[in-house]
Design a protein around this motif. Sequence first.
Motif: not given
Length: 235
Positions: A86-87, A99-104, A122-129, A131-140
């Motif tokens: 998530v980070f 999906w685990i990350s999204w549930a969290i 937490f809005y800005f924290v969740l914005l970061w997470t 972007l991080a989760v989505g970027a790594k999914r694209f990497h995958d």
Amino acid sequence: MRGEVISVDSFSGHGLISGEDAGRYSFAASATRTALRIGDKVDFVGTNGVATDIIALSAPISGIGVAEYGYSRPSAGTGYNFLSAVFSFNGRLRRSHFWISWAIMCATWLVTFWMPLLNVVFYFVLLWTNLAVGAKRFHDMGKTGWLIAIPWTALILVQVITLGGVGYSYINDPQSLASDGPTALLIVIGLLAIIAVPLSLGFWLWLGIADSQPGRNKYGPNPKNPVDDTANTFS
């Protein structure tokens, strides 16, 4: 003939050798006599683009032995790493971990939404997470992580257009906007929600359903089978 291993995929059990004759020869795990890694120098028999009777001339990495002429299915991958998932923007993220990350993230948002001030943090924290989760999914999927900017760019563009329209209306007819503005603005917001919400949900659903790119790519090893190609081997 001699050559160099340029590709090995322990999941499919196939690989590719670049021969000293500048030709490329595919091979299967059953054609190997020793462990093979990318970069290994090998001796082989090449016929019609297929390599057989392959022997590694460079010694395999210590601790990574193979059974002669054998091939075993790789492991199912490593466990879920919360902090990395998530980070971090580095590496790849498999679908189940997405999906685990999204549930969290959703659970965190539901809890912090009702907490004044804390919800802003937490809005800005969740914005970061997000972007991080989505970027790594694209990497995958073998794609650049910058594609995660698509839904956010679209959202910002819609907001700019909306505010621009309101501003234009005010300049042309301030009185009309003062009387009918709130109702018109609510209608615009409602229409945007009707359009934006399904598109956003569709985007993230696609991102969570799309399969991983097989094998290793430039962002790292496949998280389903995290075997680094510098030590990728048939076994």
